[in-house]
Design an enzyme around this catalytic site. Structure first.
Site, PDB file in Angstrom:
ATOM      1  N   LYS A   1      -5.197   0.455   0.918  1.00 44.47           N
ATOM      2  CA  LYS A   1      -5.932  -0.402   1.848  1.00 44.47           C
ATOM      3  C   LYS A   1      -6.876   0.381   2.764  1.00 44.47           C
ATOM      4  CE  LYS A   1      -2.911  -4.462   2.134  1.00 44.47           C
ATOM      5  NZ  LYS A   1      -1.992  -4.146   1.043  1.00 44.47           N
TER       6      LYS A   1
ATOM      7  N   GLU B   1      -4.972  -2.686  12.014  1.00 46.49           N
ATOM      8  CA  GLU B   1      -6.204  -3.445  12.079  1.00 46.49           C
ATOM      9  C   GLU B   1      -6.132  -4.401  13.252  1.00 46.49           C
ATOM     10  OE1 GLU B   1      -7.995  -3.977   7.570  1.00 46.49           O
ATOM     11  OE2 GLU B   1      -6.583  -5.468   8.326  1.00 46.49           O
TER      12      GLU B   1
ATOM     13  N   ARG C   1      -6.754  -8.175 -10.186  1.00 47.15           N
ATOM     14  CA  ARG C   1      -6.001  -8.881 -11.222  1.00 47.15           C
ATOM     15  C   ARG C   1      -6.305 -10.378 -11.119  1.00 47.15           C
ATOM     16  NH1 ARG C   1      -2.552 -11.394  -7.865  1.00 47.15           N
ATOM     17  NH2 ARG C   1      -1.701 -10.261  -6.090  1.00 47.15           N
TER      18      ARG C   1
END
Length: 446
Positions: free
Chosen positions: A116, A200, A293
């Protein structure tokens, strides 16, 4: 087109991939564990191979075993579904090294988006909006406190290598952050094999909106619209819809353009999803992560576009053109997906057990992607997703009306399910208004 595909997964998604493979004349090879030998997908495949014990580590997560099975069964390609090894760059590369076609993006794209922190930095460099956050792994709790003072509270604590909301939590002050950091790091190491943590800026009133992208063999990346995934419990999705009732035409245009930029930044090929947070107070959006995906909620996009995303995965992996005009994709109507789980509808705790009755709803605009039938047993070894109830209508009002009828007509006896919750959700004034955010379930279940 390759003539055979091994589906390295189970349940609902294996059954879904088999359906498209058989329509295209591709031999579908399934794998199954002890717990899954009686599930429908095993019998619907052209061939099914036993791969071991019920525990995922001894079956669906054994990449060496899966590739060996693929070779012995004569599979020409491997489709990973979602979950398990679907976002393992190592597995993707091993499939390619074995001389098989990997139905997914290049391993380098999986690797870049799997971290990430790396993904955030890459997206920021590509011009995709990101939330204020850490540009490197946070070393310890005290470093987290120092970083939070720069970012500004509240902050979200996340596993850098994680997914599914595991270990994720919000912190509003230093003491809460220290506690959240230690918990997140412990769970990150346990579930993902990496203790790295990022911070974050936490958006208290946010919508979770994602964009479906396709990276085409000719190098182009296109966007097939957005899905609203804000109905969540414990940061995990329960219901999705498209188009998002909280996204204006202008915001939609900006989000789709940013998603294309994100895909181009990693040379993306195949089906993928760019997930974003939308601040309901400011109208700003920011990159959250990219799922390399097929998503659980892909059917709502299929319902409004008429595009079979699994077919496109097959075509793109084979280097063939997609089956639709990429320059003129249009959406028709509105679609909602309700995830039907074997779980307590109030506390959302898994409730495995034997299914004694299974009666699927039918009718105009109703689609059920199920992994079980009557007589099957839901075991504690895997995610308790039973089925996805997908409903399409000419507009949102019609799709919700049809969904209410479908939920009432979905009969499952044996294990508890969350169907009563879906009935409640569809009558919830906040959800019906379309003006909801990711804390909706927290308000319904205080």
């Amino acid at each position: 087109m390759f003539s055979s595909v091994l589906i390295a997964n189970r349940g609902e998604i294996a059954r879904r991939v088999i359906r498209t493979a058989r329509r295209m004349g591709i031999k579908a090879i399934a794998v199954y564990s002890d717990a899954d030998q009686s599930l429908p997908y095993v019998h619907e495949a052209d061939e099914a191979v036993y791969i071991g014990e019920s525990a995922p580590a001894q079956s669906y997560l054994d990449s060496v075993l899966l590739i060996d099975v693929a070779r012995k069964a004569g599979a020409a390609a491997v489709h990973p579904g979602y979950g398990f090894l679907a976002e393992s760059a190592g597995f993707a590369q091993a499939v390619i090294n074995a001389g098989l076609t990997w139905i997914g993006p290049d391993p380098s794209a999986i690797e870049q988006m799997g971290d990430k922190i790396r993904a955030r930095n890459l997206m920021a460099a590509a011009g995709v909006p990101v939330a204020p956050g850490s540009a490197a792994p946070v070393a310890d709790a005290e470093a987290a406190v120092e970083e939070a003072s720069r970012i500004g509270y509240p902050v979200m604590v996340k596993a850098a290598a994680g997914g599914g909301g595991i270990g994720m939590s919000a912190a509003f002050d230093d003491d809460a952050l220290r506690s959240a950091f230690d918990t997140a790091r412990s769970r990150a190491e346990r579930f993902f094999g990496s203790p790295e943590i990022l911070l974050e800026r936490y958006v208290p009133h946010a919508r979770h909106v994602e964009v479906q992208i396709l990276g085409l063999p000719d190098g182009r990346v296109i966007a097939l619209g957005e899905r609203d995934c804000s109905v969540q419990r414990r940061h995990q999705k329960v219901a999705e819809e498209t188009p998002s009732p909280g996204v204006s035409a202008s915001l939609r245009s900006r989000m789709l353009s940013a998603a294309v930029l994100a895909g181009e930044a990693v040379g993306y090929r195949g089906a993928g999803t760019v997930e974003c947070l939308v601040d309901t107070e400011t109208g700003d959006f920011m990159f959250l992560e990219m799922n390399t995906r097929l998503q659980v909620e892909h059917p709502v996009t299929e319902m409004v576009t008429g595009i079979d995303l699994v077919e496109q995965q097959f075509r793109i992996a084979d280097g063939a053109a997609v089956s639709f005009a990429a320059e003129s994709v249009s959406a028709r109507g509105h679609a909602v997906e309700l995830r039907v789980y074997a779980e307590d509808p109030r506390r959302f705790l898994p409730r495995p057990g034997r299914i004694t009755r299974w009666q699927e709803p039918s009718g105009a605009g109703i689609r059920v992607d199920a992994g079980y039938v009557a007589g099957n047993t839901v075991t504690p070894y895997y995610d308790p997703l039973l089925a996805k109830l997908v409903v399409h209508g000419a507009d949102r009002d019609e799709s919700l009306a049809r969904a209410r009828v479908a939920v009432a007509g979905f009969g499952i006896d044996g294990p508890q399910t969350n169907l009563p919750f879906h009935a409640e959700l569809l009558d919830c004034a906040e959800f019906v208004s379309g003006c909801y955010d990711t804390s909706l379930i927290a308000r319904l279940r205080p």
